[in-house]
Design an enzyme around this catalytic site. Structure first.
Site, PDB file in Angstrom:
ATOM      1  N   LYS A  82      31.536  24.064  44.145  1.00  0.00           N
ATOM      2  CA  LYS A  82      31.579  22.835  44.928  1.00  0.00           C
ATOM      3  C   LYS A  82      30.221  22.126  44.926  1.00  0.00           C
ATOM      4  CE  LYS A  82      35.833  22.486  46.468  1.00  0.00           C
ATOM      5  NZ  LYS A  82      36.669  21.291  46.215  1.00  0.00           N
ATOM      6  N   TYR A 118      33.036  29.946  44.830  1.00  0.00           N
ATOM      7  CA  TYR A 118      33.605  28.712  45.372  1.00  0.00           C
ATOM      8  C   TYR A 118      32.496  27.749  45.785  1.00  0.00           C
ATOM      9  CZ  TYR A 118      36.157  25.651  48.618  1.00  0.00           C
ATOM     10  OH  TYR A 118      36.692  24.571  49.263  1.00  0.00           O
TER      11      TYR A 118
END
Length: 258
Positions: A169, A165
């Site tokens: 990002k 994740y």
């Protein structure tokens, strides 16, 4: 034009992904209140129908709900087609869909399996790329395009075990700057970094024990509607000279890190 008129979105069509009972819902309703026709998407049709009905019941509200998995190109193609069919050319894209978070209780670091990595990249990075590709020509034609991608503190400060994740990002940050350079001057591309937020400003059960609120300067969770002002700014002519930037609405977690 008055100062407040610069924040109006009259005559514009906005596509929003990841619309649920949080930032996405608040931003969709705000854009509609300011005059935009909004096309809201997420995987849950029931939730979308409720939000669209509330927008359409408001004075002048115009909303369309399209169930969409942002990680699937064919779903995004359908989303853009339905938006054009209903409201015409696209002016605003608000990329709020996110995926790929793993927690300690999921198995720790190595819970970032190949499938988790793929999902994180497809939803957190490729959805932004694909929607930009699908709408670039019309944004160039009308010269008023704006793409906003919702960032996370996890893209700036590591939050193990959510490595896939966080990396996705971080990639989104560079994609934002790359698209800003490539699509100028007809389309502005920016990011909105939110952190430690929930629909009502209360710590969710799954976050307890992580100390997220304690990591920021304000020392509390944010409520989802606290991101609305920045989302309006980036979508409107009030930020007409802003591109390739990130606006932080995260209680000072990144801005005050030491």
């Amino acid at each position: 034009m008055s100062v407040l008129d610069r924040f109006r979105l009259d005559g514009k069509t906005a596509i929003l992904t990841g619309v649920g009972p949080g930032v996405g819902e608040h931003v969709a309703k705000a854009y509609a209140e300011l005059g935009a026709s909004v096309v809201i998407s997420a995987r849950s049709q029931d939730r979308l129908d409720r939000i669209a009905a509330e927008i359409n019941a408001a004075d002048g509200g115009r909303a369309l709900a399209v169930a969409t998995d942002a990680g699937k190109r064919e779903d995004l193609v359908n989303l853009v087609a339905k938006a054009r069919e209903a409201f015409g050319p696209i002016h605003i894209i608000f990329n709020n869909a996110a995926a790929g978070v793993v927690y300690a209780q999921d198995g720790g670091l190595w819970a970032n399996t190949d499938e988790v990595w793929k999902t994180a990249i497809d939803v957190n990075v490729m959805a932004t790329w694909r929607l930009a590709e699908m709408t670039a020509s019309e944004m160039e034609a009308h010269g008023k395009g704006t793409i906003i991608s919702v960032q996370s503190c996890g893209g700036f400060t590591p939050i193990p075990p959510a490595v896939a994740y966080g990396v996705s990002k971080a990639a989104l940050s560079f994609l934002t700057r790359s698209l800003a350079k490539a699509l100028a001057p007809h389309t502005r591309v920016n990011a909105l970094c939110v952190g430690s937020m929930s629909p009502d400003g209360q710590e969710a059960e799954i976050h307890k024990g992580l100390g997220l609120a304690e990591r920021n300067a304000i020392k509390r969770f944010g409520a989802a509607d606290e991101a609305v002002g920045a989302a309006i700014l980036l979508a409107s002519d009030a930020s007409s000279y802003t591109t390739g930037s990130t606006v932080f609405v995260e209680g000072g977690r990144v801005g005050t890190i030491s």
